[in-house]
Design a protein around this motif. Structure first.
Motif, PDB file in Angstrom:
ATOM      1  N   GLY A 153       0.816  -1.202   0.000  1.00 61.15           N
ATOM      2  CA  GLY A 153       0.000   0.000   0.000  1.00 61.15           C
ATOM      3  C   GLY A 153       0.847   1.247   0.000  1.00 61.15           C
ATOM      4  O   GLY A 153       1.932   1.292  -0.590  1.00 61.15           O
ATOM      5  N   ALA A 154       0.355   2.268   0.709  1.00 58.69           N
ATOM      6  CA  ALA A 154       1.049   3.555   0.729  1.00 58.69           C
ATOM      7  C   ALA A 154       2.444   3.434   1.335  1.00 58.69           C
ATOM      8  O   ALA A 154       3.341   4.199   1.000  1.00 58.69           O
ATOM      9  CB  ALA A 154       0.211   4.566   1.508  1.00 58.69           C
ATOM     10  N   GLY A 155       2.632   2.469   2.242  1.00 57.55           N
ATOM     11  CA  GLY A 155       3.951   2.294   2.839  1.00 57.55           C
ATOM     12  C   GLY A 155       5.011   1.971   1.810  1.00 57.55           C
ATOM     13  O   GLY A 155       6.143   2.433   1.909  1.00 57.55           O
ATOM     14  N   LEU A 156       4.651   1.183   0.799  1.00 54.35           N
ATOM     15  CA  LEU A 156       5.591   0.841  -0.268  1.00 54.35           C
ATOM     16  C   LEU A 156       5.628   1.919  -1.338  1.00 54.35           C
ATOM     17  O   LEU A 156       6.696   2.413  -1.704  1.00 54.35           O
ATOM     18  CB  LEU A 156       5.201  -0.499  -0.897  1.00 54.35           C
ATOM     19  N   PHE A 157       4.458   2.311  -1.838  1.00 50.08           N
ATOM     20  CA  PHE A 157       4.403   3.215  -2.983  1.00 50.08           C
ATOM     21  C   PHE A 157       4.758   4.662  -2.642  1.00 50.08           C
ATOM     22  O   PHE A 157       5.209   5.406  -3.509  1.00 50.08           O
ATOM     23  CB  PHE A 157       3.012   3.168  -3.613  1.00 50.08           C
ATOM     24  N   ILE A 158       4.505   5.085  -1.394  1.00 45.78           N
ATOM     25  CA  ILE A 158       4.748   6.484  -1.024  1.00 45.78           C
ATOM     26  C   ILE A 158       5.789   6.594   0.079  1.00 45.78           C
ATOM     27  O   ILE A 158       6.766   7.333  -0.044  1.00 45.78           O
ATOM     28  CB  ILE A 158       3.433   7.164  -0.583  1.00 45.78           C
ATOM     29  N   GLY A 159       5.604   5.864   1.176  1.00 45.98           N
ATOM     30  CA  GLY A 159       6.508   5.978   2.309  1.00 45.98           C
ATOM     31  C   GLY A 159       7.942   5.598   1.994  1.00 45.98           C
ATOM     32  O   GLY A 159       8.869   6.092   2.638  1.00 45.98           O
ATOM     33  N   ILE A 212      13.287  -6.202   8.580  1.00 46.45           N
ATOM     34  CA  ILE A 212      11.912  -6.156   9.067  1.00 46.45           C
ATOM     35  C   ILE A 212      11.073  -7.223   8.361  1.00 46.45           C
ATOM     36  O   ILE A 212      10.178  -7.840   8.966  1.00 46.45           O
ATOM     37  CB  ILE A 212      11.297  -4.765   8.842  1.00 46.45           C
ATOM     38  N   GLY A 213      11.363  -7.475   7.102  1.00 49.82           N
ATOM     39  CA  GLY A 213      10.646  -8.525   6.378  1.00 49.82           C
ATOM     40  C   GLY A 213      10.864  -9.891   6.991  1.00 49.82           C
ATOM     41  O   GLY A 213       9.922 -10.686   7.133  1.00 49.82           O
ATOM     42  N   VAL A 214      12.100 -10.190   7.367  1.00 46.83           N
ATOM     43  CA  VAL A 214      12.396 -11.469   8.024  1.00 46.83           C
ATOM     44  C   VAL A 214      11.667 -11.550   9.364  1.00 46.83           C
ATOM     45  O   VAL A 214      11.116 -12.600   9.732  1.00 46.83           O
ATOM     46  CB  VAL A 214      13.917 -11.630   8.224  1.00 46.83           C
ATOM     47  N   PHE A 222       6.572   0.248   9.685  1.00 39.92           N
ATOM     48  CA  PHE A 222       5.201   0.673   9.463  1.00 39.92           C
ATOM     49  C   PHE A 222       4.667   0.186   8.118  1.00 39.92           C
ATOM     50  O   PHE A 222       3.464   0.004   7.948  1.00 39.92           O
ATOM     51  CB  PHE A 222       5.107   2.197   9.528  1.00 39.92           C
ATOM     52  N   SER A 223       5.545  -0.030   7.160  1.00 37.21           N
ATOM     53  CA  SER A 223       5.112  -0.447   5.824  1.00 37.21           C
ATOM     54  C   SER A 223       4.477  -1.830   5.816  1.00 37.21           C
ATOM     55  O   SER A 223       3.713  -2.149   4.908  1.00 37.21           O
ATOM     56  CB  SER A 223       6.313  -0.428   4.857  1.00 37.21           C
ATOM     57  N   PHE A 224       4.803  -2.646   6.819  1.00 39.84           N
ATOM     58  CA  PHE A 224       4.277  -4.005   6.858  1.00 39.84           C
ATOM     59  C   PHE A 224       3.011  -4.125   7.705  1.00 39.84           C
ATOM     60  O   PHE A 224       2.545  -5.224   7.980  1.00 39.84           O
ATOM     61  CB  PHE A 224       5.344  -4.966   7.396  1.00 39.84           C
ATOM     62  N   GLY A 225       2.456  -3.002   8.132  1.00 40.95           N
ATOM     63  CA  GLY A 225       1.212  -3.027   8.896  1.00 40.95           C
ATOM     64  C   GLY A 225       0.076  -3.645   8.089  1.00 40.95           C
ATOM     65  O   GLY A 225      -0.108  -3.323   6.924  1.00 40.95           O
ATOM     66  N   GLY A 226      -0.676  -4.532   8.700  1.00 41.27           N
ATOM     67  CA  GLY A 226      -1.766  -5.220   8.015  1.00 41.27           C
ATOM     68  C   GLY A 226      -1.431  -6.655   7.664  1.00 41.27           C
ATOM     69  O   GLY A 226      -2.320  -7.426   7.279  1.00 41.27           O
ATOM     70  N   THR A 227      -0.161  -7.040   7.805  1.00 43.10           N
ATOM     71  CA  THR A 227       0.237  -8.412   7.494  1.00 43.10           C
ATOM     72  C   THR A 227      -0.486  -9.419   8.382  1.00 43.10           C
ATOM     73  O   THR A 227      -0.782 -10.541   7.965  1.00 43.10           O
ATOM     74  CB  THR A 227       1.762  -8.562   7.662  1.00 43.10           C
TER      75      THR A 227
END
Length: 548
Positions: free
Chosen positions: A57-63, A83-85, A240-245
């Protein structure tokens, strides 16, 4: 008044979708509510697409633009990978717990059972407040992206349209959420794949007038910016970009076969991290310099500041920036749709156990928590605050968003700690791990790694928030805007401690109720298919099974 050791242990009866339970009766707080039940309408394909595209979402495309500007492409690559790991291990732990205890409250219920009812109260309200505040903000963000094409139409028109759209989706219940998220996720995934291909072409000099770039921008202006402070700030943005996982675990109660679909969906986190985040961000750092002044605008939901859009514009491609802006709009709407699902299911589960107004425990005959939805839609009307002629209204929004700041770190850390205590309780109470239908390959050590990483994230966020500004007042404002969620969580914890009068920090392992509503394997079937021994010869097979 029952003590918290009863709430969340042997007297804890979780009947998904039921407004009355033995726990409620003992508390004396929740009158029986005539309820329908949540519909198990989510199919395997729904969960797969939610897992693959839910957090894009916005975390990837904008943040990511702010992250690139703050720390450089090297910091972006390292921090997002770490953070992905962490999220991979967290989702694996959540998958195991959700398969054994599929409930509409998911990790809220897990915290009640395995940690402490008071901390479950804090986690539940922290999570619901996060989605409650994010929804109107996302509606404003979606309206702002429309300005890329037309700045004359009032933002209120678009806010109204998006609100109506979200309300219509709720009419179709969880099936509507699943179908919409599947469609939007496919669009976002296609956009990510398209940018990877385009980015390679741009880097090789296939389009634009920059010629072959290679790793030019990693040398000049450099792979890292602003030293450790820049690295730490990217660490926070990446988190914050991974929020919603975690929504995959929340959807377990409404999945047709959670024992199959939930583990598979959580395993997809690996590919989302490796392909959609890491590879996209690596290519973005190759085609866009981190000292580009336009990236400084990425702090707000302005699609023109998206690094993906900027990279396409710099290549001189006329149509694709409009397509990318449309994808960003879709991504923002997708987050708003997820906010609706996350809030309604969690607050309904809390209402069932007396931790939210009992009025919200109602589920209609079609399996929809419509009362929770009405509350959320009413709160979403705050999005019209974006029409205010001055910045005072948006300042209020900034403070509201501060309440959600580091909440995800507490949620993810609690999921990992609940998994660790679940395994320890199994050992203390003499139950075999063979009874668990799904055990992640990372085991309990993966939860320990993720728990430690969450602690590091909290420290990094504290460091960035406490960075001195020009004046003491600005320093204090920056700190509380970045770290206000921590004292809010503490206040929520104290509220329930004061209400119950029970001050122990956690439920003893021997008192944890492992059997109520547990979906363990039939003991008669445990040893029918012995586990294949772990050898180097079958390592590729075990790795394939862990990822798929």
């Amino acid at each position: 008044m029952a003590t918290p050791d009863k709430v969340g242990n042997k007297e804890m009866a979780r009947d998904t979708g039921s407004g009355s339970s033995s726990r409620d009766e003992e508390l004396g707080e929740v009158a029986p509510v005539k309820n329908g039940k949540l519909k198990k309408s989510l199919k395997n394909r729904h969960l797969q697409m939610i897992a693959m595209g839910g957090a894009i979402g916005a975390g990837l495309f904008i943040g990511s633009g702010k992250a690139l500007s703050s720390g450089g492409p090297g910091s972006v690559l390292i921090c997002y990978t770490l953070i992905g790991v962490m999220m991979l291990f967290t989702c694996q732990a959540l998958a195991e717990l959700s398969v054994v205890y599929p409930s509409n409250g998911a990790f809220f219920e897990h915290c009640l059972r395995f940690l402490d009812p008071t901390w479950g109260f804090a986690i539940g309200w922290g999570y619901t407040l996060t989605w409650l505040i994010i929804l109107p903000f996302e509606l404003i963000a979606a309206s702002i992206t429309i300005r890329y094409w037309n700045e004359t139409i009032s933002m209120g028109v678009w806010v109204t349209m998006f609100l109506v759209l979200l309300s219509m989706i709720q009419i179709f219940g969880v099936r509507g959420y699943g179908e919409v998220e599947s469609l939007l996720s496919m669009i976002k995934i296609a956009a990510c794949c398209g940018f990877i291909i385009l980015g390679i072409v741009i880097n090789c000099g296939g389009v634009g007038d920059k010629g072959y770039l290679g790793t030019k921008y990693w040398s000049d202006p450099g792979a890292f910016r602003n030293g450790f402070e820049g690295f730490a700030s990217v660490f926070v943005i990446a988190s914050f970009s991974f929020g919603g996982t975690e929504l995959c675990g929340l959807a377990a109660a409404e999945s047709e076969r959670p024992e199959k679909s939930v583990p598979k969906a959580c395993k997809q986190v690996f590919w989302r991290i490796a392909f959609f985040y890491i590879l996209n961000l690596f290519i973005m750092g190759l085609v866009l310099p981190c000292d580009d002044s336009r990236l400084l605008g990425s702090v707000g939901p302005n699609s023109k500041a998206s690094p993906f859009t900027l990279a396409i514009q710099d290549a001189g491609i006329k149509v694709l920036p409009h397509i990318m802006n449309g994808v960003i709009t879709i991504a923002v709407i997708s987050v708003a749709n997820s906010a609706t699902y996350g809030f309604t299911r969690t607050v309904q589960a809390m209402a069932q156990v007396g931790m939210a107004p009992k009025y919200l425990a109602q589920i209609d005959s079609k399996g929809r928590p419509m009362r929770c939805t009405v509350v959320l839609i009413l709160f979403a009307l705050l999005a019209y605050i974006g029409l205010a002629p001055n910045d005072a209204a948006m300042k209020l929004f900034e403070w509201l968003l501060a309440v959600t700041g580091v909440t995800y770190f507490f949620i993810w850390g609690s999921i990992c700690l609940a998994h660790i205590r679940f395994r320890n309780a199994m050992k203390v109470q003499g139950l075999s791990l063979d009874l668990i239908p799904y055990k992640p390959s990372s085991g309990v050590w993966g939860s320990w790694v993720a728990l430690i990483f969450n602690g590091i994230c909290l420290v990094a966020s504290f460091y960035v928030s406490l960075k001195p500004k020009e004046t003491p007042a600005q320093t204090a404002e920056s700190f509380f805007k970045g770290y206000l969620a921590a004292p809010v969580m503490l206040v929520l914890w104290l509220i329930w401690k004061l209400r119950t009068g029970e001050w122990r920090l956690q439920t003893p392992l021997h008192e944890i109720d492992l059997r109520t509503d547990a979906k363990f394997i039939d003991p008669a079937d445990v040893h029918r298919e012995p586990e294949e021994p772990r050898t180097w010869k079958n390592l590729p097979k075990r790795m394939w099974g862990a990822l798929f």
